[in-house]
Structure formats: structure tokens, C-alpha cells
Design an enzyme around this catalytic site. Structure first.
Site, PDB file in Angstrom:
ATOM      1  N   ARG A 174      -7.329  -1.320  -0.285  1.00  0.00           N
ATOM      2  CA  ARG A 174      -6.006  -0.654  -0.111  1.00  0.00           C
ATOM      3  C   ARG A 174      -5.999   0.857  -0.860  1.00  0.00           C
ATOM      4  O   ARG A 174      -5.378   1.290  -1.047  1.00  0.00           O
ATOM      5  CB  ARG A 174      -4.684  -1.309  -0.355  1.00  0.00           C
ATOM      6  N   ARG A 179       3.861   8.119   6.013  1.00  0.00           N
ATOM      7  CA  ARG A 179       4.650   7.396   7.041  1.00  0.00           C
ATOM      8  C   ARG A 179       6.042   7.361   7.198  1.00  0.00           C
ATOM      9  O   ARG A 179       6.489   6.229   8.385  1.00  0.00           O
ATOM     10  CB  ARG A 179       4.112   6.310   5.970  1.00  0.00           C
ATOM     11  N   ASP A 208      -6.103  -1.980  10.797  1.00  0.00           N
ATOM     12  CA  ASP A 208      -5.753  -3.123  10.194  1.00  0.00           C
ATOM     13  C   ASP A 208      -6.622  -4.167  10.374  1.00  0.00           C
ATOM     14  O   ASP A 208      -6.576  -4.471  12.054  1.00  0.00           O
ATOM     15  CB  ASP A 208      -4.279  -3.362  10.129  1.00  0.00           C
ATOM     16  N   TYR A 210      -2.614 -15.847  10.273  1.00  0.00           N
ATOM     17  CA  TYR A 210      -1.876 -15.092  10.685  1.00  0.00           C
ATOM     18  C   TYR A 210      -1.199 -15.454  12.566  1.00  0.00           C
ATOM     19  O   TYR A 210      -0.222 -15.197  12.389  1.00  0.00           O
ATOM     20  CB  TYR A 210      -2.268 -13.359  10.978  1.00  0.00           C
TER      21      TYR A 210
HETATM   22  O1  CP3 Z   1      -7.718   0.516   1.849  1.00  0.00           O
HETATM   23  C1  CP3 Z   1      -7.066   0.475   2.995  1.00  0.00           C
HETATM   24  O2  CP3 Z   1      -5.980   0.873   3.238  1.00  0.00           O
HETATM   25  C2  CP3 Z   1      -7.765   0.037   4.346  1.00  0.00           C
HETATM   26  C3  CP3 Z   1      -7.387  -0.077   5.962  1.00  0.00           C
HETATM   27  C4  CP3 Z   1      -6.805  -1.541   5.667  1.00  0.00           C
HETATM   28  C5  CP3 Z   1      -5.193  -2.081   6.042  1.00  0.00           C
HETATM   29  N1  CP3 Z   1      -5.445  -3.130   5.900  1.00  0.00           N
HETATM   30  C6  CP3 Z   1      -4.489  -1.137   6.100  1.00  0.00           C
HETATM   31  C7  CP3 Z   1      -2.766  -1.702   5.469  1.00  0.00           C
HETATM   32  C8  CP3 Z   1      -7.111  -2.720   5.363  1.00  0.00           C
HETATM   33  C9  CP3 Z   1      -8.660  -2.926   4.645  1.00  0.00           C
HETATM   34  C10 CP3 Z   1      -6.407  -3.734   5.902  1.00  0.00           C
HETATM   35  C11 CP3 Z   1      -7.223  -5.091   5.471  1.00  0.00           C
HETATM   36  C12 CP3 Z   1      -5.946  -6.270   5.607  1.00  0.00           C
HETATM   37  N2  CP3 Z   1      -4.840  -6.783   6.279  1.00  0.00           N
HETATM   38  C13 CP3 Z   1      -6.014  -7.308   4.938  1.00  0.00           C
HETATM   39  C14 CP3 Z   1      -7.202  -8.017   4.396  1.00  0.00           C
HETATM   40  C15 CP3 Z   1      -7.510  -7.413   3.390  1.00  0.00           C
HETATM   41  C16 CP3 Z   1      -6.463  -8.004   1.250  1.00  0.00           C
HETATM   42  O3  CP3 Z   1      -5.734  -7.114   1.720  1.00  0.00           O
HETATM   43  O4  CP3 Z   1      -6.727  -8.994   1.522  1.00  0.00           O
HETATM   44  C17 CP3 Z   1      -5.165  -8.157   5.392  1.00  0.00           C
HETATM   45  C18 CP3 Z   1      -4.884  -9.503   4.832  1.00  0.00           C
HETATM   46  C19 CP3 Z   1      -4.228  -7.610   6.406  1.00  0.00           C
HETATM   47  C20 CP3 Z   1      -2.473  -7.443   7.284  1.00  0.00           C
HETATM   48  C21 CP3 Z   1      -1.837  -7.172   6.741  1.00  0.00           C
HETATM   49  N3  CP3 Z   1      -1.527  -5.938   6.545  1.00  0.00           N
HETATM   50  C22 CP3 Z   1      -0.645  -7.354   5.475  1.00  0.00           C
HETATM   51  C23 CP3 Z   1      -0.134  -8.654   5.327  1.00  0.00           C
HETATM   52  C24 CP3 Z   1       0.007  -6.536   5.503  1.00  0.00           C
HETATM   53  C25 CP3 Z   1       1.505  -6.124   4.829  1.00  0.00           C
HETATM   54  C26 CP3 Z   1       1.197  -6.185   3.536  1.00  0.00           C
HETATM   55  C27 CP3 Z   1       2.733  -5.708   2.468  1.00  0.00           C
HETATM   56  O5  CP3 Z   1       2.782  -6.186   1.759  1.00  0.00           O
HETATM   57  O6  CP3 Z   1       3.302  -5.826   3.529  1.00  0.00           O
HETATM   58  C28 CP3 Z   1      -0.280  -4.944   6.426  1.00  0.00           C
HETATM   59  C29 CP3 Z   1       0.452  -3.420   6.430  1.00  0.00           C
HETATM   60  C30 CP3 Z   1      -0.937  -2.493   6.017  1.00  0.00           C
HETATM   61  N4  CP3 Z   1      -2.409  -2.387   6.075  1.00  0.00           N
HETATM   62  C31 CP3 Z   1      -0.925  -1.740   4.659  1.00  0.00           C
HETATM   63  C32 CP3 Z   1      -1.533  -0.860   4.793  1.00  0.00           C
HETATM   64  C33 CP3 Z   1      -2.327   0.178   3.896  1.00  0.00           C
HETATM   65  C34 CP3 Z   1       0.681  -1.640   4.069  1.00  0.00           C
HETATM   66  C35 CP3 Z   1       1.172  -0.214   3.771  1.00  0.00           C
HETATM   67  C36 CP3 Z   1       2.414   0.350   5.005  1.00  0.00           C
HETATM   68  O7  CP3 Z   1       3.106  -0.496   5.480  1.00  0.00           O
HETATM   69  O8  CP3 Z   1       1.890   0.928   5.702  1.00  0.00           O
END
Ligand code: CP3
Length: 319
Positions: free
Chosen positions: A2, A15, A51, A128
Site C-alpha cells: 500500500r 481520491r 486492487d 471476500y
Molecule cells: O501500494 C498500493 O497501493 C498498491 C495497490 C493495492 C491496492 N490494493 C489499492 C488499494 C494493492 C497491492 C492492493 C491489494 C489488496 N486489496 C489486498 C492485499 C493487500 C493487503 O492489504 O493484504 C487486499 C486485502 C485488498 C482488498 C481491499 N482493498 C480492502 C480490504 C480495502 C479497504 C481497506 C480499508 O481499510 O478500507 C481496499 C481498498 C484499497 N485498495 C485502498 C488502496 C490504496 C485503500 C485506499 C482508498 O480507499 O482510497
């Protein structure tokens, strides 16, 4: 981990105008966000902004990100009929926007740092799809595994095939390594891992190896799983902070490189403690080849960007 998350002001600015899915689906925006940490931090690789849930949509499992709740799957999968109804898809069409982002990034990153692509592993993606969102107990997922094992195996097989194809498409588009995220696999015991997850992660990691790029394999809460996870293949196993790095490496064995494993919450404390934590990780790696310094999991939104900058600088200059 992230890198391009909410802790960066330049990410938050984008965003404000676009949803997360809009950024993922517009190659120019996804490119810009991928490059933000590369500009700001001394990182040695870029991770594609996308994602892990994106492949669910073309399979017929639409979802959204809801503020404060995280991902919400509109119609979760609950039985064999739902699993049989899943659609096979061609990544090059349905996820063409991700591949386009990779193509643009390859130009932008030329002579700078390599680009890492990624996808979710079957257990984490299925969790999920079945739970409908985040979960603490994974009770619906595990109930399906135990009560309808053949349905579970059908689903995991389907996900393994889809994810393998998607990763090959990313490799063909130009990523130089891929990471397979099995973020929530720590919910399983070693024997359940072996029965319900290992064959599928193995299939994906073998496909990536055959395509000729290094594969990183990551999960959290995996202290008791590292031995069985190393049987899944891949070149690098990512570990969280719950075990000291040297002990984790012993459990993994000598045939894998290791990635990790600083606790990301150390970035919220004073610099001295952060540096001491990073020093401990590096000292435990002891200069052995095959250690990639990283966090044990994602950077939290409240993290000061200066701390992340300082950490990268510290790691690069540590002798
Ligand atoms: O470095 C990076 O930002 C790379 C991009 C990336 C994102 N998601 C963007 C994102 C990567 C590698 C992921 C993978 C991802 N997505 C995982 C595996 C990584 C880990 O954390 O173990 C998982 C479990 C997801 C599913 C997911 N996406 C969740 C559970 C959430 C919500 C998180 C929260 O706290 O609300 C997301 C949203 C998400 N994907 C964000 C980002 C940067 C959060 C930022 C936003 O909402 O703008």
C-alpha cells in the site's frame, strides 16, 4: 505494501475527485498514482496501482468500496449453484485497463525501478466473494469448505485458473515480478492449508515461474504456515512481523528468499524506535543474499509520510 495508500497527500488529492475503482479503471490515473511513491520515497520497485478484487467483477461478482466499510460484494457466493454460475473471462478484454496501465508504466519507469504486478490468491479472493466483505472469523468460507468440499475445490480451481491467466497477461504486458497476496490465509491451520489452499496457490506460482518472472508470495498471520506455504513454490515468501525474521527464514527453509518484516505501526512512533526496529530486521537478515526489506503489511492511513521516507533512507544507508 500500500505504498500509494491514503497516507499520501497527493493520493488523497486524486481520491477527492475519483473513486478507488475509477482510479483503477483509468490507466492515466492508475499510472499517476503508481508513480507517486516512486517520486517521493527511495523505494526499489513500483507496485502497480490496482486492487486484488478487480477480477471478481468479470467473473460475475460485482462489488463496491464503501467508505468506512471497505469492500462490499453485492451478491456473495453461498452454494454450488452460485459457483457453477461463475463466468470464465478473458483478462485481455475485461481487465484490459490494468494491462494498459502496465504498458504505460513500462515506458514511464524505464531505467528507474522494476514494476511489480499482483493478484489475490484463491483463499483470500474466495473469502471476500463468500463473506461479502471483510471478516474476522471467515466462518462462511470455512463452513463451505467443511460442508461442501467439492464446491470449495470447484471454486478454488476456478479462481486458480482465472488468476493464473490474469498474471500471465500482466507479465506479457510487462511487469517484471508478481506478488500473490494471500493476505488472510493465516485463518487456516497447516492441515487445512494443505488440503484447501496449497494445490491452488501452487498452480498459480508454477504458472508464473513458467512465464519467467520472479514470484513473491505473501500472507499475514502465517507463523505456523510458513513451512507449508514454502511448498507452494515461488521465489520469495513475504512475512509479517509476528516472528523475528531469522526465525521465520528458518521455518521457510533455504530455498526461498524472504521479504519483510517490519511492523507498519512502528511508522507511527518516534524515529529512534522505527530505526531500531529496522536495524533489528536487517541484523537478523545478517547480509544473507535473498532478503528484501519490507513492511510486514500495509502502511496505515495515519502514517506520516516523513517516517516512510526516513525508513527507506535508513535501510539504504545501513551497513
Ligand atoms: O501500494 C498500493 O497501493 C498498491 C495497490 C493495492 C491496492 N490494493 C489499492 C488499494 C494493492 C497491492 C492492493 C491489494 C489488496 N486489496 C489486498 C492485499 C493487500 C493487503 O492489504 O493484504 C487486499 C486485502 C485488498 C482488498 C481491499 N482493498 C480492502 C480490504 C480495502 C479497504 C481497506 C480499508 O481499510 O478500507 C481496499 C481498498 C484499497 N485498495 C485502498 C488502496 C490504496 C485503500 C485506499 C482508498 O480507499 O482510497
Amino acid at each position: 505494501m500500500r505504498q500509494a495508500g491514503r497516507y499520501m497527500a497527493e493520493y488523497r488529492a486524486i481520491r477527492k475527485q475519483y473513486t478507488l475503482l475509477e482510479i483503477c479503471k483509468q490507466p492515466e490515473l492508475a499510472t499517476e498514482v503508481t508513480l507517486q511513491p516512486v517520486e517521493r520515497l527511495e523505494v526499489d520497485a513500483a507496485i502497480l496501482f490496482s486492487d486484488l478484487l478487480l477480477p471478481l467483477e468479470p467473473m460475475g461478482i460485482p462489488f463496491d468500496f464503501i467508505k468506512g466499510e471497505g469492500p462490499v460484494i453485492h451478491k456473495p457466493i453461498r452454494n454450488n449453484a452460485d459457483i457453477k454460475a461463475l463466468r470464465t473471462f478473458e483478462s485481455r478484454e475485461s481487465l484490459g485497463h490494468v494491462l494498459k496501465t502496465i504498458t504505460i508504466l513500462n515506458q514511464e519507469l524505464k531505467d528507474r525501478v522494476p514494476l511489480i504486478g499482483f493478484a489475490g490468491a484463491p483463499f483470500t479472493l474466495a473469502s471476500y466473494a463468500i463473506e461479502g466483505g471483510p471478516s474476522k472469523s471467515y466462518e462462511k468460507t470455512k463452513a463451505l469448505m467443511y460442508t461442501e468440499p467439492s464446491a470449495w475445490h470447484r471454486l478454488a480451481q476456478f479462481l486458480a485458473q482465472s488468476i493464473s491467466d490474469y498474471l500471465v497477461a500482466q507479465i506479457e504486458a510487462g511487469v517484471q515480478a508478481v506478488q500473490l497476496f494471500d493476505s488472510w490465509i493465516g485463518a487456516l491451520s497447516p492441515s487445512d492449508y494443505t488440503e484447501f489452499a496449497l494445490p491452488y496457490s501452487q498452480h498459480i506460482l508454477q504458472t508464473v515461474s513458467d512465464a519467467g518472472v520472479p514470484a513473491l508470495h505473501f500472507g499475514t498471520g502465517t507463523s505456523t504456515l510458513l513451512g507449508v506455504m514454502s511448498k507452494a513454490g515461488g521465489d520469495v515468501l513475504g512475512v509479517d512481523w509476528r516472528l523475528p525474521l531469522d526465525e521465520a527464514w528458518t521455518r521457510i527453509g533455504p530455498n526461498h528468499a524472504i521479504q519483510g518484516n517490519l511492523d507498519p505501526t512502528l511508522l507511527l512512533g518516534p524515529i529512534e524506535r522505527l530505526q531500531a526496529g529496522a536495524k533489528d530486521v536487517l541484523d537478523r537478515a545478517a547480509g544473507r543474499p535473498g532478503h528484501i526489506f519490507n513492511l510486514g503489511h500495509g502502511i496505515l492511513p495515519t502514517t506520516p509520510v516523513e517516517s516512510v521516507q526516513e525508513l527507506a533512507r535508513f535501510v539504504h544507508h545501513y551497513r
